[in-house]
Design a protein around this motif. Structure first.
Motif, PDB file in Angstrom:
ATOM      1  N   ASP A   1      14.463  -9.748  20.436  1.00 32.32           N
ATOM      2  CA  ASP A   1      15.904  -9.499  20.341  1.00 32.32           C
ATOM      3  C   ASP A   1      16.388  -8.555  21.433  1.00 32.32           C
ATOM      4  O   ASP A   1      17.588  -8.472  21.696  1.00 32.32           O
ATOM      5  CB  ASP A   1      16.244  -8.904  18.968  1.00 32.32           C
ATOM      6  CG  ASP A   1      16.018  -9.903  17.847  1.00 32.32           C
ATOM      7  OD1 ASP A   1      16.416 -11.076  18.015  1.00 32.32           O
ATOM      8  OD2 ASP A   1      15.449  -9.522  16.811  1.00 32.32           O
ATOM      9  N   GLU A   2      15.457  -7.830  22.051  1.00 32.45           N
ATOM     10  CA  GLU A   2      15.795  -6.926  23.140  1.00 32.45           C
ATOM     11  C   GLU A   2      14.875  -7.206  24.328  1.00 32.45           C
ATOM     12  O   GLU A   2      13.728  -7.617  24.151  1.00 32.45           O
ATOM     13  CB  GLU A   2      15.629  -5.469  22.702  1.00 32.45           C
ATOM     14  CG  GLU A   2      16.553  -5.053  21.574  1.00 32.45           C
ATOM     15  CD  GLU A   2      16.354  -3.602  21.182  1.00 32.45           C
ATOM     16  OE1 GLU A   2      15.425  -2.954  21.728  1.00 32.45           O
ATOM     17  OE2 GLU A   2      17.110  -3.111  20.335  1.00 32.45           O
ATOM     18  N   ALA A   3      15.378  -6.958  25.513  1.00 34.66           N
ATOM     19  CA  ALA A   3      14.558  -7.136  26.710  1.00 34.66           C
ATOM     20  C   ALA A   3      13.380  -6.163  26.671  1.00 34.66           C
ATOM     21  O   ALA A   3      13.558  -4.986  26.352  1.00 34.66           O
ATOM     22  CB  ALA A   3      15.392  -6.899  27.960  1.00 34.66           C
ATOM     23  N   PRO A   4      12.163  -6.630  26.969  1.00 37.83           N
ATOM     24  CA  PRO A   4      11.000  -5.736  26.931  1.00 37.83           C
ATOM     25  C   PRO A   4      11.072  -4.688  28.035  1.00 37.83           C
ATOM     26  O   PRO A   4      11.392  -5.000  29.182  1.00 37.83           O
ATOM     27  CB  PRO A   4       9.824  -6.699  27.136  1.00 37.83           C
ATOM     28  CG  PRO A   4      10.403  -7.866  27.856  1.00 37.83           C
ATOM     29  CD  PRO A   4      11.809  -8.002  27.359  1.00 37.83           C
ATOM     30  N   ARG A   5      10.769  -3.460  27.684  1.00 33.23           N
ATOM     31  CA  ARG A   5      10.848  -2.366  28.649  1.00 33.23           C
ATOM     32  C   ARG A   5       9.777  -2.506  29.727  1.00 33.23           C
ATOM     33  O   ARG A   5       8.640  -2.881  29.456  1.00 33.23           O
ATOM     34  CB  ARG A   5      10.676  -1.032  27.932  1.00 33.23           C
ATOM     35  CG  ARG A   5      11.828  -0.671  26.997  1.00 33.23           C
ATOM     36  CD  ARG A   5      11.609   0.693  26.372  1.00 33.23           C
ATOM     37  NE  ARG A   5      12.707   1.050  25.477  1.00 33.23           N
ATOM     38  CZ  ARG A   5      12.768   2.183  24.787  1.00 33.23           C
ATOM     39  NH1 ARG A   5      11.784   3.073  24.913  1.00 33.23           N
ATOM     40  NH2 ARG A   5      13.793   2.430  24.001  1.00 33.23           N
ATOM     41  N   GLY A   6      10.164  -2.200  30.933  1.00 31.50           N
ATOM     42  CA  GLY A   6       9.227  -2.216  32.039  1.00 31.50           C
ATOM     43  C   GLY A   6       8.897  -3.591  32.572  1.00 31.50           C
ATOM     44  O   GLY A   6       8.057  -3.729  33.469  1.00 31.50           O
TER      45      GLY A   6
ATOM     46  N   TYR B   1      16.716 -16.293  19.542  1.00 30.33           N
ATOM     47  CA  TYR B   1      16.300 -15.050  20.174  1.00 30.33           C
ATOM     48  C   TYR B   1      16.962 -14.968  21.546  1.00 30.33           C
ATOM     49  O   TYR B   1      17.136 -15.976  22.224  1.00 30.33           O
ATOM     50  CB  TYR B   1      14.780 -14.987  20.337  1.00 30.33           C
ATOM     51  CG  TYR B   1      14.026 -14.841  19.040  1.00 30.33           C
ATOM     52  CD1 TYR B   1      13.711 -13.582  18.537  1.00 30.33           C
ATOM     53  CD2 TYR B   1      13.632 -15.959  18.313  1.00 30.33           C
ATOM     54  CE1 TYR B   1      13.011 -13.436  17.342  1.00 30.33           C
ATOM     55  CE2 TYR B   1      12.941 -15.830  17.121  1.00 30.33           C
ATOM     56  CZ  TYR B   1      12.628 -14.564  16.636  1.00 30.33           C
ATOM     57  OH  TYR B   1      11.945 -14.436  15.450  1.00 30.33           O
ATOM     58  N   ASP B   2      17.282 -13.753  21.954  1.00 35.72           N
ATOM     59  CA  ASP B   2      17.971 -13.557  23.227  1.00 35.72           C
ATOM     60  C   ASP B   2      17.028 -13.435  24.414  1.00 35.72           C
ATOM     61  O   ASP B   2      17.454 -13.584  25.566  1.00 35.72           O
ATOM     62  CB  ASP B   2      18.846 -12.300  23.163  1.00 35.72           C
ATOM     63  CG  ASP B   2      20.038 -12.474  22.231  1.00 35.72           C
ATOM     64  OD1 ASP B   2      20.582 -13.596  22.184  1.00 35.72           O
ATOM     65  OD2 ASP B   2      20.417 -11.501  21.557  1.00 35.72           O
ATOM     66  N   PHE B   3      15.745 -13.156  24.135  1.00 38.45           N
ATOM     67  CA  PHE B   3      14.790 -12.941  25.210  1.00 38.45           C
ATOM     68  C   PHE B   3      13.435 -13.534  24.834  1.00 38.45           C
ATOM     69  O   PHE B   3      13.062 -13.549  23.662  1.00 38.45           O
ATOM     70  CB  PHE B   3      14.615 -11.434  25.494  1.00 38.45           C
ATOM     71  CG  PHE B   3      15.895 -10.723  25.805  1.00 38.45           C
ATOM     72  CD1 PHE B   3      16.399 -10.689  27.101  1.00 38.45           C
ATOM     73  CD2 PHE B   3      16.614 -10.103  24.790  1.00 38.45           C
ATOM     74  CE1 PHE B   3      17.596 -10.051  27.378  1.00 38.45           C
ATOM     75  CE2 PHE B   3      17.809  -9.454  25.062  1.00 38.45           C
ATOM     76  CZ  PHE B   3      18.304  -9.427  26.355  1.00 38.45           C
ATOM     77  N   VAL B   4      12.713 -14.025  25.857  1.00 37.54           N
ATOM     78  CA  VAL B   4      11.345 -14.502  25.647  1.00 37.54           C
ATOM     79  C   VAL B   4      10.462 -13.873  26.711  1.00 37.54           C
ATOM     80  O   VAL B   4      10.766 -13.968  27.918  1.00 37.54           O
ATOM     81  CB  VAL B   4      11.234 -16.041  25.736  1.00 37.54           C
ATOM     82  CG1 VAL B   4       9.829 -16.477  25.350  1.00 37.54           C
ATOM     83  CG2 VAL B   4      12.260 -16.715  24.841  1.00 37.54           C
ATOM     84  N   TYR B   5       9.404 -13.222  26.266  1.00 39.59           N
ATOM     85  CA  TYR B   5       8.431 -12.618  27.179  1.00 39.59           C
ATOM     86  C   TYR B   5       7.316 -13.604  27.470  1.00 39.59           C
ATOM     87  O   TYR B   5       6.830 -14.298  26.564  1.00 39.59           O
ATOM     88  CB  TYR B   5       7.834 -11.354  26.546  1.00 39.59           C
ATOM     89  CG  TYR B   5       6.576 -10.860  27.252  1.00 39.59           C
ATOM     90  CD1 TYR B   5       6.656  -9.990  28.332  1.00 39.59           C
ATOM     91  CD2 TYR B   5       5.311 -11.289  26.834  1.00 39.59           C
ATOM     92  CE1 TYR B   5       5.505  -9.556  28.989  1.00 39.59           C
ATOM     93  CE2 TYR B   5       4.157 -10.851  27.481  1.00 39.59           C
ATOM     94  CZ  TYR B   5       4.259  -9.996  28.545  1.00 39.59           C
ATOM     95  OH  TYR B   5       3.128  -9.574  29.194  1.00 39.59           O
ATOM     96  N   TYR B   6       6.888 -13.658  28.732  1.00 38.66           N
ATOM     97  CA  TYR B   6       5.727 -14.442  29.143  1.00 38.66           C
ATOM     98  C   TYR B   6       4.841 -13.552  30.021  1.00 38.66           C
ATOM     99  O   TYR B   6       5.353 -12.781  30.837  1.00 38.66           O
ATOM    100  CB  TYR B   6       6.138 -15.650  29.994  1.00 38.66           C
ATOM    101  CG  TYR B   6       6.963 -16.687  29.292  1.00 38.66           C
ATOM    102  CD1 TYR B   6       6.358 -17.784  28.686  1.00 38.66           C
ATOM    103  CD2 TYR B   6       8.351 -16.584  29.250  1.00 38.66           C
ATOM    104  CE1 TYR B   6       7.120 -18.759  28.052  1.00 38.66           C
ATOM    105  CE2 TYR B   6       9.118 -17.550  28.616  1.00 38.66           C
ATOM    106  CZ  TYR B   6       8.494 -18.631  28.017  1.00 38.66           C
ATOM    107  OH  TYR B   6       9.247 -19.584  27.389  1.00 38.66           O
TER     108      TYR B   6
END
Length: 247
Positions: free
Chosen positions: A33-38, A128-133
């Motif tokens: 739901d939030e952009a991952p930090r870093g 979801y607003d963001f997806v991390y890869y």
């Protein structure tokens, strides 16, 4: 940085890579739901719109799997917008929103898919607003899914370790919601959309595993790998009696 998850993910990567003799880095995927930090946003140029308005930073979301073997990044739904099916399976769009798109119509008209109203695909259950890869070994957060790029022999070991492994076909991307939502490991034999867009060799398939039970799955795979190694040694020894035969 969450050191707990980084340490765990490094250990999992080492164990499963050693057990399966993987040629490719396991990939972590997390829906957020939030952009991952870093972590930086995947900033490839946005494509020109197709005739039906589709556009994205990659031809399909599955292209990101290959890129994530080497670096971490996050995406937003618009980045995935060129592939209507992937947008649906990942919860970015409802089927009704894309069923008139050119790619969906083409796939239905040629018989690759049934009619849009007949499609019943696993999907990510909410937006979801963001997806991390990223590479699992470099991931400092809790993933939802771990993706493995495997060959037939590696799939054999995984199937021995997980007898109820789900084996699916097209579209390839729907194994991600299977793993996340159903918490079941799943292999896709691939789909032509994905193989062409990603360059995935004919000899390889993709396996999605739910992270919540990843430790247990890896332990089973390690055990199955040890058994297969013993069987391989026996088969080689038993076959040695035939080395002088000419067929």
């Amino acid at each position: 940085m969450n050191q707990h998850y980084l340490d765990k993910n490094v250990a999992l990567t080492k164990e499963i890579t050693r057990a399966l003799k993987l040629d490719h880095e396991p990939i972590a995927i997390a829906f957020l739901d939030e952009a991952p930090r870093g972590i930086t946003h995947f900033d490839a140029p946005m494509s020109e719109p197709a005739r039906d308005g589709r556009r994205g930073r990659v031809p399909a979301g599955c292209v990101l799997w290959k890129l994530a073997e080497e670096r971490s990044f996050y995406t937003v739904p618009e980045d995935h917008g060129n592939c209507s099916i992937g947008s649906v399976t990942h919860g970015f769009k409802k089927l009704q929103e894309v069923e008139s798109n050119e790619d969906i119509r083409e796939l239905c008209e040629c018989g690759w898919l049934g009619e849009p109203g007949e499609l019943d695909l696993p999907v990510i259950s909410r937006h979801y607003d963001f997806v991390y890869y990223g590479p699992l070994s470099q991931t400092h957060l809790q993933p939802d899914v771990v993706l493995l790029r495997i060959n037939a022999k590696q799939m054999m070991v995984i199937h021995d370790a997980i007898p109820d492994l789900i084996i699916e076909g097209k579209p390839q991307c729907h194994i991600v919601p299977v793993a996340k939502e159903m918490r079941r490991p799943a292999v896709s034999l691939g789909c032509m959309l994905s193989r062409v867009r990603t360059g995935l060799p004919s000899s390889e398939v993709m396996c999605a595993m739910p992270y919540t039970v990843m430790s247990e799955l890896v332990a089973s795979i390690v055990k199955a790998s040890e058994i297969e190694s013993r069987v391989a040694r026996y088969a080689a020894s038993d076959s040695s009696r035939f080395e002088t035969f000419t067929y």
